[in-house]
Design a protein around this motif. Sequence first.
Motif, PDB file in Angstrom:
ATOM      1  N   TRP A 243       0.781  -1.281   0.000  1.00  0.00           N
ATOM      2  CA  TRP A 243      -0.200  -0.044   0.229  1.00  0.00           C
ATOM      3  C   TRP A 243       0.864   1.265  -0.165  1.00  0.00           C
ATOM      4  N   GLN A 244       2.218   1.195   0.058  1.00  0.00           N
ATOM      5  CA  GLN A 244       3.008   2.214   0.070  1.00  0.00           C
ATOM      6  C   GLN A 244       3.334   2.657  -1.340  1.00  0.00           C
ATOM      7  N   PRO A 245       3.575   4.015  -1.566  1.00  0.00           N
ATOM      8  CA  PRO A 245       3.466   5.147  -0.700  1.00  0.00           C
ATOM      9  C   PRO A 245       2.077   5.632  -0.929  1.00  0.00           C
ATOM     10  N   ALA A 246       1.368   5.074  -1.742  1.00  0.00           N
ATOM     11  CA  ALA A 246      -0.144   5.624  -1.931  1.00  0.00           C
ATOM     12  C   ALA A 246      -1.085   5.930  -0.777  1.00  0.00           C
ATOM     13  N   VAL A 247      -1.123   4.936   0.133  1.00  0.00           N
ATOM     14  CA  VAL A 247      -1.983   4.867   1.542  1.00  0.00           C
ATOM     15  C   VAL A 247      -1.112   5.647   2.764  1.00  0.00           C
ATOM     16  N   GLU A 248      -1.898   6.883   3.062  1.00  0.00           N
ATOM     17  CA  GLU A 248      -1.252   7.666   4.089  1.00  0.00           C
ATOM     18  C   GLU A 248      -1.905   7.521   5.282  1.00  0.00           C
ATOM     19  N   ASN A 249      -1.426   7.739   6.349  1.00  0.00           N
ATOM     20  CA  ASN A 249      -1.860   7.677   8.013  1.00  0.00           C
ATOM     21  C   ASN A 249      -2.766   6.486   8.261  1.00  0.00           C
ATOM     22  N   SER A 250      -1.871   5.157   7.744  1.00  0.00           N
ATOM     23  CA  SER A 250      -2.602   4.195   7.739  1.00  0.00           C
ATOM     24  C   SER A 250      -2.695   3.383   9.276  1.00  0.00           C
ATOM     25  N   LEU A 251      -3.516   2.825   9.499  1.00  0.00           N
ATOM     26  CA  LEU A 251      -3.373   1.769  10.876  1.00  0.00           C
ATOM     27  C   LEU A 251      -3.474   0.276  10.332  1.00  0.00           C
ATOM     28  N   SER A 252      -2.569  -0.296  10.588  1.00  0.00           N
ATOM     29  CA  SER A 252      -2.626  -1.981  10.114  1.00  0.00           C
ATOM     30  C   SER A 252      -2.494  -3.043  11.041  1.00  0.00           C
ATOM     31  N   TYR A 253      -2.991  -3.852  11.015  1.00  0.00           N
ATOM     32  CA  TYR A 253      -3.014  -5.007  12.062  1.00  0.00           C
ATOM     33  C   TYR A 253      -2.983  -6.355  11.294  1.00  0.00           C
ATOM     34  N   ARG A 254      -2.052  -6.941  11.675  1.00  0.00           N
ATOM     35  CA  ARG A 254      -1.784  -8.257  11.175  1.00  0.00           C
ATOM     36  C   ARG A 254      -2.652  -9.531  11.969  1.00  0.00           C
ATOM     37  N   ILE A 255      -3.417 -10.426  11.534  1.00  0.00           N
ATOM     38  CA  ILE A 255      -3.928 -11.496  12.091  1.00  0.00           C
ATOM     39  C   ILE A 255      -3.095 -12.928  11.681  1.00  0.00           C
ATOM     40  N   PRO A 256      -2.386 -13.634  12.333  1.00  0.00           N
ATOM     41  CA  PRO A 256      -2.055 -14.764  11.800  1.00  0.00           C
ATOM     42  C   PRO A 256      -3.060 -15.657  11.232  1.00  0.00           C
ATOM     43  N   ALA A 257      -2.762 -16.713  10.585  1.00  0.00           N
ATOM     44  CA  ALA A 257      -3.710 -17.814  10.290  1.00  0.00           C
ATOM     45  C   ALA A 257      -3.959 -18.368  11.537  1.00  0.00           C
ATOM     46  N   LEU A 258      -5.144 -18.441  11.773  1.00  0.00           N
ATOM     47  CA  LEU A 258      -5.748 -19.390  12.989  1.00  0.00           C
ATOM     48  C   LEU A 258      -5.861 -20.682  12.957  1.00  0.00           C
ATOM     49  N   GLY A 259      -5.575 -21.358  11.901  1.00  0.00           N
ATOM     50  CA  GLY A 259      -5.486 -22.772  11.736  1.00  0.00           C
ATOM     51  C   GLY A 259      -6.439 -23.730  12.309  1.00  0.00           C
ATOM     52  N   THR A 260      -6.084 -24.664  13.225  1.00  0.00           N
ATOM     53  CA  THR A 260      -6.702 -25.768  13.655  1.00  0.00           C
ATOM     54  C   THR A 260      -7.973 -25.023  14.854  1.00  0.00           C
ATOM     55  N   GLU A 261      -7.625 -24.067  15.417  1.00  0.00           N
ATOM     56  CA  GLU A 261      -8.460 -23.489  16.339  1.00  0.00           C
ATOM     57  C   GLU A 261      -9.750 -23.222  15.797  1.00  0.00           C
ATOM     58  N   SER A 262      -9.652 -22.212  14.796  1.00  0.00           N
ATOM     59  CA  SER A 262     -10.692 -21.697  14.180  1.00  0.00           C
ATOM     60  C   SER A 262     -11.454 -22.811  13.356  1.00  0.00           C
ATOM     61  N   ALA A 263     -10.665 -23.708  12.690  1.00  0.00           N
ATOM     62  CA  ALA A 263     -11.356 -24.666  12.039  1.00  0.00           C
ATOM     63  C   ALA A 263     -12.273 -25.569  13.106  1.00  0.00           C
ATOM     64  N   ALA A 264     -11.548 -25.806  14.174  1.00  0.00           N
ATOM     65  CA  ALA A 264     -12.512 -26.510  15.188  1.00  0.00           C
ATOM     66  C   ALA A 264     -13.893 -25.645  15.598  1.00  0.00           C
ATOM     67  N   LEU A 265     -13.690 -24.538  15.649  1.00  0.00           N
ATOM     68  CA  LEU A 265     -15.042 -23.716  15.810  1.00  0.00           C
ATOM     69  C   LEU A 265     -15.950 -23.703  14.676  1.00  0.00           C
ATOM     70  N   GLY A 266     -15.508 -23.766  13.537  1.00  0.00           N
ATOM     71  CA  GLY A 266     -16.394 -24.063  12.298  1.00  0.00           C
ATOM     72  C   GLY A 266     -16.932 -25.450  12.461  1.00  0.00           C
ATOM     73  N   GLU A 267     -16.478 -26.450  13.034  1.00  0.00           N
ATOM     74  CA  GLU A 267     -17.018 -27.776  13.064  1.00  0.00           C
ATOM     75  C   GLU A 267     -17.822 -27.843  14.141  1.00  0.00           C
ATOM     76  N   GLU A 268     -17.540 -27.143  15.118  1.00  0.00           N
ATOM     77  CA  GLU A 268     -18.608 -27.213  16.274  1.00  0.00           C
ATOM     78  C   GLU A 268     -19.893 -26.322  15.959  1.00  0.00           C
ATOM     79  N   PHE A 269     -19.689 -25.321  14.980  1.00  0.00           N
ATOM     80  CA  PHE A 269     -20.932 -24.549  14.559  1.00  0.00           C
ATOM     81  C   PHE A 269     -21.895 -25.479  13.790  1.00  0.00           C
ATOM     82  N   PHE A 270     -21.117 -26.234  12.674  1.00  0.00           N
ATOM     83  CA  PHE A 270     -22.011 -27.120  11.913  1.00  0.00           C
ATOM     84  C   PHE A 270     -22.337 -28.327  12.395  1.00  0.00           C
ATOM     85  N   ALA A 271     -21.912 -28.713  13.758  1.00  0.00           N
ATOM     86  CA  ALA A 271     -22.445 -29.780  14.468  1.00  0.00           C
ATOM     87  C   ALA A 271     -23.599 -29.303  15.297  1.00  0.00           C
TER      88      ALA A 271
END
Lengths: 535, 289
Positions: B169-197
């Motif tokens: 996004w550089q240099p076009a985007v100014e005054n930015s706020l950025s957060y990185r969320i790592p891949a949540l992998g098996t933890e979130s996949a388990a949440l999905g399975e719980e939901f479908f169940a």
Amino acid sequence: MTDQQLLNEYARQGSEHAFETLVQRHVHLVFATAARHLGGAGPAEEVTQNVFIALARKATQLRDHVALAGWLHQATLQEARRWWRGELRRQRREHTAAELGTTMNEAPSLLATLTGLLDEGLLELREMDRQALMLRYCENLSQREVAARLGVKEDAARKRIGKALERLTRFFQRRGYAVGSAATTVSVLRAAAQMAPAGLAATAARAALSAGAVAKTGGLTMLLGKLMALTKTQTAALSLLVAAGPVISQWHAARAQGAERRRLTSELTALRQEINRRERSLARVGLQLRYSQADVAALAAGGPAGTEDAGRGPGETQYLWDEQSGYVRVPKHLLSQLILSEAGMQPRGKAKPARVQRPVLAPDGTPSPVLLDALDLTEAERTGATEAVRGVYGEFERLAARQSVITNPGGAAGEGPLSVTLVTPPFPQAGAEWRQRLGQELAAVMGPERAGIFQQQSANALGDALNDFGQDQSEVTVTRTADGCLGIAETYYEPDGSTRARSGAGLWRPVPDALQPLVAGWPNAAGPPDLSSPK
Amino acid sequence: MSNWIIALAALLAAGILAVHQRDAAASARRVNRALESELRVLRERADGLARRQAGLERQLGAAREQVRQVRAVRAQSVAAAAETSRPADAGRPGGWKTGGPDCYLPKRDLAAVGFPLFEGGRLSEAAVTLFGMTRPEREAVEAAYDNLWRKFRDLEIERMELVATPEEWQPAVENSLSYRIPALGTESAALGEEFFAALGQALGAGRAEYLGPVAGAYLQQNLDDLGQTARIISFGQKRQPDGEVQFVYGVINEGISRALEAIREPVPEDSQAAYYARLLGIAVPIKGR
């Protein structure tokens, strides 16, 4: 002048005369002390010089020191010890340890023994007492002169000397020697006094003044001089110690900031989670309130209530699922909230394919089977509806073919990025006629109620295919990028001046017939790939 | 001379280290200032939400009291509303009755029909009606989704970290706020399975079979496929050719795709852009607010 005044004069003004006077006064004391411990004039001269060099270098620190003779005495003992350490290392290297031991084993006389203990005894005394004894007996000053040096009255000096002698005598007695009276102690003191060789004072003063010259300028130069006197290991250690200060300080600062960041991040995490919970809770309460308010309104109008309890709007019926049936019953008004078409999985490069809804009308105008099923059309009705739509499509394409223009036909030739654009002008009158005729034909086929739902469901597809029934001007640009990929961009210019555009892969509209010959050699010129059925 | 060299070398090395440490400390201070600023904004929001909820709950209490009072007088109105349940009518295979209130959809088309599954965290009218959910079934499905949503968002929040503006996004985007969320992998996949169940448990295998693909597509689109890939979420400003400064929202799925879109009009309340804007305290226009 007292010793203190002379030292001050040297330290502040660099008076060589003052320093030489100090050396003259105390050279015998220093030499005698050194000689007692080193057993030879040569080493004693060397040590004497070193002591006065040290005095010159420390003049600034010592200028307020009252008992200079005592300091000189201690400094001489330290220098003598240092000399002995060096001498022993040298003799070990030269394997003369045995000779040294033989020399040390000669049986001394009582006077010699006491003389050997004299310095230890002097160190046991208080500084002023030691000073007084050394001035009186080692430097052979009169009591009056001693009083002048100490800055006290003669009587006080005499008493001090007497008490110091008594204490020194008791020291010898504690060590087990038969020292009957202070007279013996005086003899020891007199015997220990030794005149320095002639010229030693001048030599020592010159050496001290030249070595201490750097001391005249102040603390920094003195420090640098000390640094030069250190060993390499000491230098490295000292430098690292000095340099460690700012490094440690910055390290602590960075560590503190890291701890603060962790604290802030932890607090932010908890706060965000709390905000999420509050927002969900707020949404639930808001919905409950809307239902309750709807109930209040319904009751006020005299109608039934039950919205909040049932979780549905006032007057809504509840449609149940029947496992035995192949159908679900839905209220007709719900159809406007649905898209009655098929779904497909759209490839997205490295990303997982995404479920997308196909248009209700295919590019050739064929209605989606889902729409036809929902309207419960017979085969004849389905055929009629399809023919009605395709009829309008055909009329549009014929008119568009006559009136459309390729704005840059030369853009299809050559290498590198290429593009061709087909512009179709608006024809609102013809479009309005098509719209009206299509509505009439559909109503004739399936009745006005279902025709209305059919048109509502297919509005987007008809608008895209027919340029919103001829209201819009459209531009279709087919491009071939530098890496050989084909893209189609559609832009619709609406009567109110707004535009809407679609571009990229997965378009449902193929390359316009008018552009097909120009882009025949381009990849995927036949159109976008067919999408798989939903799983 | 060698002592001088040793001293200088030691001081030089220490100086370099001290400068490095100072820069690290300064960078950490800047980050901490940004975090403190965000903390202030979110604290105010949390307080505002608490006040709003208190207000709404007071209103709800008052409305419920009104309903109770009128119902006490007109109790039969409640009974009448409860009797209008309509089964699918197994004896009639489809059909369209002109002028009638209802029509029929083949169950085979349910997985294809397009409709919003959730709106504002609750099942849409279309979803409830198409799948003939009773009130307990609806509440069970909504509770399952609520549970999934809350746990997934909590997981995101725990793992997200402030990062610099992505190079993309550089240099076009100014005054930015950025957060990185790592891949949540098996933890979130388990949440999905719980939901479908939970879906299957609430609605039974038959309806879950039709609803499953729709729910899966919803999670993929609206919850970023439960964070299976690492993402960088960015909000910033981009100067347009005409000089106007435009709010932008960017998402980078690391190694897969990136998208930067201008926010020209209020974003849907259920959208990811709206959620992350609220989460990070960014004043993005949101529909309905």
